[in-house]
Enzyme design. Structure first.
Site, mmCIF file in Angstrom:
data_model
loop_
_atom_site.group_PDB
_atom_site.id
_atom_site.type_symbol
_atom_site.label_atom_id
_atom_site.label_comp_id
_atom_site.label_asym_id
_atom_site.label_seq_id
_atom_site.Cartn_x
_atom_site.Cartn_y
_atom_site.Cartn_z
ATOM 1 N N ILE A 1 -44.615 91.849 68.424
ATOM 2 C CA ILE A 1 -44.941 91.472 67.042
ATOM 3 C C ILE A 1 -44.680 90.006 66.759
ATOM 4 C CG2 ILE A 1 -44.664 93.768 66.022
ATOM 5 C CD1 ILE A 1 -41.807 92.963 65.234
ATOM 6 N N GLY A 2 -44.189 89.273 67.732
ATOM 7 C CA GLY A 2 -43.946 87.846 67.477
ATOM 8 C C GLY A 2 -43.511 87.163 68.743
ATOM 9 N N GLY B 1 -41.651 83.390 70.241
ATOM 10 C CA GLY B 1 -41.017 82.114 69.935
ATOM 11 C C GLY B 1 -40.739 81.360 71.207
ATOM 12 N N ASP C 1 -31.299 77.268 63.807
ATOM 13 C CA ASP C 1 -32.773 77.320 63.837
ATOM 14 C C ASP C 1 -33.291 78.008 62.580
ATOM 15 O OD1 ASP C 1 -35.315 76.912 64.766
ATOM 16 O OD2 ASP C 1 -35.299 78.595 66.170
#
Ligand code: NAG
Ligand code: NAG
Ligand code: NAG
Ligand code: NAG
Ligand code: NAG
Length: 943
Positions: A659-660, A662, A781
């Site tokens: 789903i993501g 990085g 972050d």
């Protein structure tokens, strides 16, 4: 009707003249008329004319009681100042006939629309009229010419069209005429030359055409003449040379031609001269800085010939100089001196020759120096690096020779460096490692040799790197993999050899990769499968072989001229079965026996290490440490069980569950057999390193599981095995703030008070981590992608993957960088991560929430010139997808904007603590004593 109104006006004058007891009656008629106008406004609640009220029984006077209304001694309204009062309406109902004594009218900065009624001419005493920055349309009424007492007329920044009426020339007392930023067309009326006392004339940003009339030369008092951004053509009237009081002359962005009057060089007060982007030719005035006050001299993109004006050499006042894109000649070695205030200079694309002067190093404010596309010779003087504020240095496309001076390491503010297209040679100095702010680096088409230094891996903000067409040899440094923001990488046409490092897979932003025309060998790493962003690949003319990665970008890649690449792509032979089989069977093995296969894996790793003798040492170390790895986990659950369940639920981390993504890992959604849904963040790399540091890491992770706060995503556990390391979190259905803000429909649902709630929640979470945890926890972050939302939009800070506990004794630096745009500036200089870095990122985030996009994106999408930023208020730049906020919420947004400015202070010590931020936000609604919304775009951006 007209008769009746006229009579009414007579009656009012009569009353004023003869009957002081009836003053109240006069002003009450005016009050009534004004109220009638107010009643015609749309969206009444949005203006702040709440003090405007009327009680007929008491003959209420508006004088000095109503917001923005003042009266003369006779009690009649003579001033209306309703600037920035939230008025949405027209001037059609404005009581022009009922207010015969008006002298000052300021209705600027509202949302007035419709035309300017010609009845305005009945305000015969008017001295000052400001209708600027509204949405007025239609023509400028010629009847304005009847207001013969007018000194100031501001109609700028509306949507007025048609031509400028000749009648304006009748306003004999006019000092200041501003009609800029409208849609006016036609030519500049010659009658403007009759305005003999005019000092300020602003007509820029319209569609005016034709020539500049010679009558402009009659404006002997003129100080500011702005005619930029129109369609004016023809040559300048010689009479312009008579305007010797000029301080500001702006003619840029027109189609003006011919030469410029040399007399301009004699104007003693000349401060800014802007002639860019026209068709001017001929010579520049040699004496241009005669009065010693010239700050801005911009004549770029014309056809000027001859040498650079001699007058510039000792012009200490210079701030901004643009001569680029002309046909200027001469030797520039000695044309320029040392300038204490010079900020920007562009001499590119002329025919200049000579060497680069070392005096550039004596310009302490210099941020941009461009001399590209000339015929410069000699080497780059090391002294240039004394100008430590340089952000952009472009010396490309000249004939420079020699090496890059080691002193370049001092240029730590460099963001963009272009030395391409010269004859520079030698190695890249290791001092380049200190250029940690650099984002854009082009060294292509030179004669640089030796290896590409691994220190490039420290330039974490790089997004463009071009080293092509040089003589770089040896291997591609694996450290380049750390450049997670890199989007275009060109290493083509060199003599690079060895393998393509598999570490490159961590360049998750990479879109364009050119490795062609080198001597690279071996397989293309299968890790390229994971590089989803790749669009454009060229690996042609190397010695590569084996199957191409399973990545869509390779379907259209250029791959010819290699030794034996194979795959199901046109032009390549299909791979022979055994090779492919070897790959897939290994993968399957890893997925099916993740836990119990440790022993077998160790054996396999051993075999692999044996086989890949040629691999670099680092890689061997990683694999060996994996060999000793055993499965472990920390959680409230049975870790081993959870590991199995997650592997099952995600089908061994199949992309369909992703789903993501990085820089460090991908996030998967996993539905466990118990029915609960968790988010799993899987790192790209498995946990490696020495036993000691791993223990430390695990202790830190353990501490994170203890955190409980309503605005922090619950951290459930951590699992690691020989080939997967992942964190397990609570799953939030609504997704990330970044995703919502970037979606038109979703963003509209995030109304102003919800946005305030989100900013508060994040502040509370950070306050908790910084001040209620011991030792404090720095997130490192904070970005909108790391703020997840519950279904009621309660925010939750996630992703402690990068958080490390602050241990005051040890260096806090790790290779993990924050996200571009959110990272505190000091991280470029120090390696020390403190709570203040989070405060900075919070400031960036808070502003993003109210603007609707990241500041950088916002500024680049913004259509106004940066010179106007100081005049643009916060309320005009709020996320336009939402209706304007109520005054109360606007108050809160102003507070957030101010906190954001404070949080983004360049000195960490000057930033507030999250405790202070959280406190200010908590007590927000109670205190209403804050000042007005005077926060400007310029302050928000801190230009
Ligand atoms: C006035 O408010 C209504 C509803 O809030 C809105 O639809 C309309 O666009 C507003 N009008 C103007 C001119 O902004
Ligand atoms: C109107 O008020 C604003 C601020 O309240 C002020 O800056 C401006 O000068 C005033 N205009 C006139 C014409 O007095
Ligand atoms: C009217 O309200 C706006 C905010 O909506 C504020 O900035 C402005 O100062 C107010 N103007 C007056 C005259 O009170
Ligand atoms: C000028 O603006 C008015 C009102 O917006 C519009 O109706 C008219 O068509 C415009 N005229 C021209 C020539 O663009
Ligand atoms: C590539 O490598 C081969 C073998 O080492 C060598 O003969 C050749 O000159 C190299 N080519 C280039 C362009 O460096």
């Amino acid at each position: 009707m007209t008769y009746l109104l006229w009579c009414l006006a007579c009656l009012i004058s009569y009353v004023q003249l003869f009957s002081s007891p009836n003053i109240a009656f006069a002003s009450s008629l005016e009050a009534e008329a004004l109220l009638k106008w107010k009643a015609s406004f749309q969206n009444q609640t949005k203006n702040n004319l709440t003090s405007w009220g009327y009680n007929p029984k008491e003959n209420t006077s508006p004088c000095n009681i109503w917001t923005g209304i003042s009266c003369n001694t006779a009690g009649s309204v003579n001033r209306i100042n309703l600037t920035n009062s939230g008025i949405q309406g027209t001037l059609y109902e404005f009581p022009f006939l009922s207010l015969p004594n008006l002298e000052y009218v300021d209705l600027s900065l509202n949302q007035l629309f419709g035309a300017i009624p010609s009845q305005i001419s009945s305000l015969s005493k008017l001295i000052y009229l400001d209708l600027s920055r509204n949405k007025l349309s239609g023509k400028i009424p010629p009847e304005l010419g009847l207001l013969n007492n007018l000194r100031v007329l501001h109609l700028n920044e509306n949507q007025l069209n048609g031509s400028i009426p000749q009648e304006i020339g009748k306003l004999k007392f006019l000092v200041d005429l501003e009609l800029s930023q409208n849609h006016l067309n036609g030519s500049i009326p010659t009658s403007l030359g009759d305005l003999s006392n005019l000092e300020f004339l602003y007509l820029q940003g319209n569609q005016l055409s034709g020539t500049i009339p010679k009558e402009i030369g009659n404006l002997k008092s003129i100080v500011d003449l702005h005619l930029s951004q129109n369609q004016l053509n023809g040559s300048l009237p010689a009479s312009l040379g008579d305007l010797s009081n000029l301080e500001f002359l702006y003619l840029s962005d027109n189609q003006l031609s011919g030469s410029i009057p040399q007399e301009i060089g004699n104007f003693m007060k000349l401060t800014e001269l802007e002639l860019d982007a026209n068709n001017f030719s001929g010579y520049l005035p040699q004496n241009i800085c005669r009065g010693g006050s010239l700050q801005k001299f911009t004549v770029g993109s014309n056809h000027f010939i001859g040498t650079i004006p001699k007058g510039l050499q000792n012009c200490k006042s210079l701030v901004r100089v643009r001569l680029e894109g002309n046909q200027l000649t001469g030797n520039i070695s000695e044309d320029f001196g040392a300038y204490p205030n010079l900020y920007f200079i562009d001499l590119s694309h002329n025919n200049l020759h000579g060497e680069i002067s070392q005096l550039w190093g004596q310009c302490p404010q210099l941020a941009t120096l461009r001399i590209a596309g000339n015929k410069l010779t000699g080497s780059i003087p090391p002294e240039i690096s004394h100008a430590t504020q340089i952000h952009e240095l472009d010396l490309s496309s000249n004939s420079l020779v020699g090496v890059i001076p080691k002193d370049f390491g001092r240029l730590t503010s460099l963001v963009k460096l272009m030395l391409n297209g010269n004859q520079l040679w030698g190695p890249i100095p290791s001092e380049f490692g200190s250029l940690t702010d650099i984002e854009y680096l082009d060294l292509s088409t030179n004669k640089f040799n030796e290896s590409i230094p691994g220190i490039f891996g420290y330039l974490l903000k790089l997004h463009y790197l071009n080293l092509s067409n040089n003589k770089f040899s040896q291997e591609i440094p694996f450290q380049l993999g750390k450049l997670v923001h890199m989007s275009q990488l060109d290493l083509s046409h060199n003599s690079l050899e060895g393998k393509i490092p598999s570490e490159m897979r961590t360049m998750q932003s990479l879109e364009t990769l050119n490795l062609s025309h080198n001597n690279l060998t071996g397989l293309v790493p299968t890790s390229f499968d994971e590089m989803r962003g790749l669009k454009d690949i060229d690996i042609s003319y190397n010695q590569l072989h084996g199957p191409i990665p399973n990545n869509k970008a390779f379907q259209n890649a250029r791959m010819e001229g290699n030794k034996g690449l194979c795959g199901n792509v046109g032009g390549l032979k299909p791979c022979n079965h055994s090779v492919e089989h070897k790959h897939t069977s290994r993968k399957a093995f890893l997925i099916i026996f993740p836990i119990l296969g440790t022993l077998l894996l160790a054996f396999l790793a051993f075999v692999l290490i044996g086989r890949r003798r040629s691999r670099r040492k680092q890689e061997r170390e990683i694999e060996q440490s994996n060999m000793h790895d055993s499965f472990f986990s920390i959680s409230n659950f049975d870790g081993r069980k959870m590991y199995g369940e997650i592997m099952e639920a995600t089908n061994g981390f199949d992309v369909v569950h992703c789903i993501g993504k990085g820089g460090q890992g991908s996030v998967y959604k996993a539905k466990l057999p118990s029915g609960s849904i968790v988010a799993v963040k899987k790192f790209h790399q498995t946990l490696d390193g020495e036993e000691g540091s791993r223990k430390e890491f695990l202790n830190e992770i353990r501490a994170l599981t203890q955190i409980r706060h309503r605005n922090i995503v619950k951290f459930l556990g951590f699992c690691s095995s020989a080939h997967h390391s992942f964190l397990v979190y609570e799953y939030l259905e609504t997704g990330s703030l970044a995703a919502i803000l970037s979606n038109e429909n979703e963003a509209k649902k995030l109304d102003w008070s919800t946005r305030v709630k989100i900013v508060k929640g994040v502040a509370h979470a950070l306050c908790y981590m910084h001040h209620d945890c011991s030792p404090p926890i720095v997130h490192r972050d904070i970005t909108s992608s790391n703020i997840l939302l519950h279904c009621d939009y309660e925010p939750c800070v996630s992703d402690f993957g990068t958080a490390k506990l602050l241990n005051p004794d040890s260096s806090n630096w790790t290779a993990l960088a924050g996200t571009y745009g959110y990272v505190a500036p000091e991280l470029a200089y120090t390696m020390k991560v403190t709570e203040k870095c989070d405060v900075y990122s919070f400031g960036v985030l808070a502003l993003e929430v109210i603007l609707g996009k990241q500041l950088g994106d916002f500024v680049s999408s913004f259509s106004f010139p940066s010179t106007t930023y100081a005049n643009i208020l916060l309320k005009d730049v709020l996320d336009q997808r939402l209706p304007p906020p109520t005054p109360q919420v606007l108050d809160e947004l102003v507070t957030i904007a101010r906190l954001s400015i404070a949080c983004r202070h360049s000195h960490p010590q000057s930033r507030p603590t999250m405790h202070m931020v959280s406190k200010v936000l908590s007590f927000q609604p109670a205190s209403s004593s804050r000042g007005p919304d005077d926060t400007t775009l310029e302050q928000l951006i801190k230009i």
